[in-house]
Design an enzyme around this catalytic site. Structure first.
Site, PDB file in Angstrom:
ATOM      1  N   CYS A 159      21.023   1.044 -46.264  1.00 49.06           N
ATOM      2  CA  CYS A 159      21.480   0.510 -44.978  1.00 49.06           C
ATOM      3  C   CYS A 159      20.415   0.665 -43.900  1.00 49.06           C
ATOM      4  O   CYS A 159      20.160  -0.244 -43.120  1.00 49.06           O
ATOM      5  CB  CYS A 159      22.744   1.228 -44.507  1.00 49.06           C
ATOM      6  SG  CYS A 159      24.218   0.837 -45.446  1.00 49.06           S
ATOM      7  N   HIS A 160      19.821   1.860 -43.832  1.00 50.14           N
ATOM      8  CA  HIS A 160      18.975   2.202 -42.689  1.00 50.14           C
ATOM      9  C   HIS A 160      17.505   1.849 -42.883  1.00 50.14           C
ATOM     10  O   HIS A 160      16.728   1.953 -41.937  1.00 50.14           O
ATOM     11  CB  HIS A 160      19.078   3.703 -42.382  1.00 50.14           C
ATOM     12  CG  HIS A 160      20.451   4.147 -41.969  1.00 50.14           C
ATOM     13  ND1 HIS A 160      20.993   3.852 -40.744  1.00 50.14           N
ATOM     14  CD2 HIS A 160      21.385   4.868 -42.622  1.00 50.14           C
ATOM     15  CE1 HIS A 160      22.214   4.376 -40.652  1.00 50.14           C
ATOM     16  NE2 HIS A 160      22.478   4.998 -41.781  1.00 50.14           N
ATOM     17  N   CYS A 171      28.835   9.513 -42.803  1.00 53.93           N
ATOM     18  CA  CYS A 171      28.221   8.407 -43.541  1.00 53.93           C
ATOM     19  C   CYS A 171      28.529   8.531 -45.025  1.00 53.93           C
ATOM     20  O   CYS A 171      28.825   7.553 -45.699  1.00 53.93           O
ATOM     21  CB  CYS A 171      26.710   8.407 -43.334  1.00 53.93           C
ATOM     22  SG  CYS A 171      26.110   7.011 -42.375  1.00 53.93           S
ATOM     23  N   CYS A 224      26.241  34.556 -23.842  1.00 49.48           N
ATOM     24  CA  CYS A 224      24.926  34.014 -24.227  1.00 49.48           C
ATOM     25  C   CYS A 224      23.958  34.117 -23.055  1.00 49.48           C
ATOM     26  O   CYS A 224      22.788  34.496 -23.198  1.00 49.48           O
ATOM     27  CB  CYS A 224      25.045  32.553 -24.639  1.00 49.48           C
ATOM     28  SG  CYS A 224      26.343  32.174 -25.819  1.00 49.48           S
ATOM     29  N   CYS A 234      21.669  37.287 -22.225  1.00 50.06           N
ATOM     30  CA  CYS A 234      20.390  37.433 -22.919  1.00 50.06           C
ATOM     31  C   CYS A 234      19.470  36.253 -22.605  1.00 50.06           C
ATOM     32  O   CYS A 234      18.319  36.437 -22.230  1.00 50.06           O
ATOM     33  CB  CYS A 234      20.605  37.511 -24.430  1.00 50.06           C
ATOM     34  SG  CYS A 234      21.158  39.126 -25.016  1.00 50.06           S
ATOM     35  N   HIS A 235      19.978  35.033 -22.791  1.00 51.26           N
ATOM     36  CA  HIS A 235      19.096  33.870 -22.867  1.00 51.26           C
ATOM     37  C   HIS A 235      18.781  33.236 -21.513  1.00 51.26           C
ATOM     38  O   HIS A 235      17.989  32.298 -21.439  1.00 51.26           O
ATOM     39  CB  HIS A 235      19.666  32.853 -23.856  1.00 51.26           C
ATOM     40  CG  HIS A 235      19.730  33.394 -25.264  1.00 51.26           C
ATOM     41  ND1 HIS A 235      18.595  33.697 -25.974  1.00 51.26           N
ATOM     42  CD2 HIS A 235      20.778  33.738 -26.056  1.00 51.26           C
ATOM     43  CE1 HIS A 235      18.948  34.176 -27.166  1.00 51.26           C
ATOM     44  NE2 HIS A 235      20.260  34.220 -27.233  1.00 51.26           N
ATOM     45  N   ARG A 262      22.214  30.103 -37.173  1.00 53.44           N
ATOM     46  CA  ARG A 262      21.604  30.939 -36.138  1.00 53.44           C
ATOM     47  C   ARG A 262      22.659  31.398 -35.131  1.00 53.44           C
ATOM     48  O   ARG A 262      22.667  32.548 -34.701  1.00 53.44           O
ATOM     49  CB  ARG A 262      20.491  30.153 -35.418  1.00 53.44           C
ATOM     50  CG  ARG A 262      19.744  30.975 -34.394  1.00 53.44           C
ATOM     51  CD  ARG A 262      18.912  32.042 -35.082  1.00 53.44           C
ATOM     52  NE  ARG A 262      18.489  33.094 -34.156  1.00 53.44           N
ATOM     53  CZ  ARG A 262      19.135  34.226 -33.943  1.00 53.44           C
ATOM     54  NH1 ARG A 262      20.223  34.490 -34.594  1.00 53.44           N
ATOM     55  NH2 ARG A 262      18.694  35.128 -33.105  1.00 53.44           N
ATOM     56  N   CYS A 279      23.963  35.144 -33.971  1.00 55.64           N
ATOM     57  CA  CYS A 279      24.134  35.606 -32.594  1.00 55.64           C
ATOM     58  C   CYS A 279      25.536  36.180 -32.400  1.00 55.64           C
ATOM     59  O   CYS A 279      25.709  37.227 -31.782  1.00 55.64           O
ATOM     60  CB  CYS A 279      23.911  34.463 -31.606  1.00 55.64           C
ATOM     61  SG  CYS A 279      22.277  34.440 -30.866  1.00 55.64           S
TER      62      CYS A 279
END
Lengths: 110, 260
Positions: free
Chosen positions: B78-79, B113, B176, B179-180, B217, B221
């Site tokens: 398709c792509h 898909c 979050c 810290c970030h 990830r 955390c």
């Protein structure tokens, strides 16, 4: 993990001049299962590692390494070599059971 | 029901207006995650011949034209060539799926898909084929800035993600942002705290000895602050992913990254 042959990546120039020093970098996708780990049922997961890596240029060994359970997953080797004649460079990774993953690249001397 | 949906969309519309006039803060100078890694790790990410994540990219390239899926249709069927057709696509995710109204990240879209178009079983989250395809598609947008929509139908999800980012959680009672945003550059055990920018994911992490998704990830955390680890692909993480994508939209995508 994937069956033999394992996916690999090889990075090296396709052409070089005689006497040049070229860098070759290789990666192989391999779990390097140490044989020290246990599964959820407490059974030891059998050791499955690449034990030997060898590179031949015009059938002459230009790089070889024995690897052991301490080597991390997806081993990466980088080395350099001096360019001689045009010819094949063959990379062979052999695991403990003797199964081989073989890749060949052609180096053309200009 | 229709009335409710209409009322909800009106409320969302109002929210989006508010969000646009008073957007939450972003780091003044955005820095990608790899600048907080050691020079050796940065060098490994920068060199495609040394970056172990490129093994997964190579597998993704193979899967792209594989016809093993349900009715024998490949992605390429398709792509076409992903290098052209997928350029910039990853910059627009997560995005609202027009049909279902759900927020989808790239992994979600790939699996949609597979089920709807290829009539195949969806890939398990964090499975090698899904990571490989995600990495391969994301690579086609390398160097391009993020371009996610946070207004209209996505406004409520964006707000959910922002709220997740600033809400204290877990036994350590940390958000979050503490810290970030507030502790960037300081040490946390052996690591330097990053801005939490998401443009390097999926990435190869040495600690895992393998490739991992952004959600893996995020789960790390969550564990770190001793909060509940949400399932891979959970709506909360996808909403957070949208907020993170907006938050790092000044940065070019540099996936696949290499992390300690």
């Amino acid at each position: 993990m994937a069956d033999t042959p394992h996916p690999t990546r090889i990075s090296m120039p396709a052409t070089a001049k005689r006497g040049d020093i070229i860098d070759i970098k290789t990666l192989i996708q391999h779990e390097m299962e140490t044989g020290y780990r246990r599964d959820a049922n407490g059974r030891v997961i059998p050791r499955d590692i690449v034990a030997h890596f060898e590179v031949r240029y015009l059938d002459e060994i230009i790089f070889a390494a024995d690897t052991f359970a301490g080597v991390s997953a997806n081993p990466y080797f980088a080395f350099s070599t001096i360019v001689g004649d045009s010819g094949p460079v063959t990379f062979t990774w052999t695991d403990l059971a003797g199964r081989k993953t073989v890749e060949t690249r052609t180096l053309t001397v200009t | 029901m229709v009335g409710l949906v209409f009322a909800a969309s009106q409320a969302v519309g109002l929210c989006s207006l508010a969000a646009q006039t008073n957007l939450p803060s972003r780091p003044a100078i955005a820095k990608p995650g790899n600048v907080y890694q050691s020079p050796a790790t940065q060098a490994q990410q920068a060199d495609d011949g040394a970056n172990p994540a490129m093994l997964w990219v190579g597998q993704g390239e193979k899967l792209w034209s594989s016809t093993d899926a349900g009715d024998g249709k490949s992605c390429a069927g398709c792509h076409g060539d992903a290098v052209a057709s997928m350029k910039g696509v990853a910059t627009r995710y997560p995005q609202i799926d027009a049909k279902s109204g759900a927020l989808l990240n790239l992994e979600g879209r790939i699996n949609q898909c597979r089920t709807d178009r290829q009539h195949a079983t969806p890939y398990a989250y964090e499975s090698a084929p899904l990571l490989s395809l995600t990495a391969y598609i994301t690579l086609q947008s390398r160097g391009m800035p993020r371009d996610v929509k946070i207004d209209g139908a996505a406004a409520a999800q964006f707000e959910a993600g922002r709220s997740f980012f600033v809400t204290r959680q877990g036994q350590l009672n940390l958000a979050c942002t503490q810290c970030h945003d507030q502790s960037v550059g300081q040490k946390l055990r052996g690591d330097t705290i990053s801005q939490g920018q998401s443009g390097g994911w999926p990435a190869y992490r040495f600690e895992w000895q393998t490739m991992g998704s952004l959600h893996r990830r995020l789960r790390a955390c969550s564990l770190g602050v001793r909060a509940e680890q949400l399932p891979f692909g959970s709506p909360e993480y996808v909403a957070l992913e949208l907020y993170l994508a907006w938050r790092s939209q000044d940065l070019p995508l540099d996936a696949p990254g290499v992390r300690r």
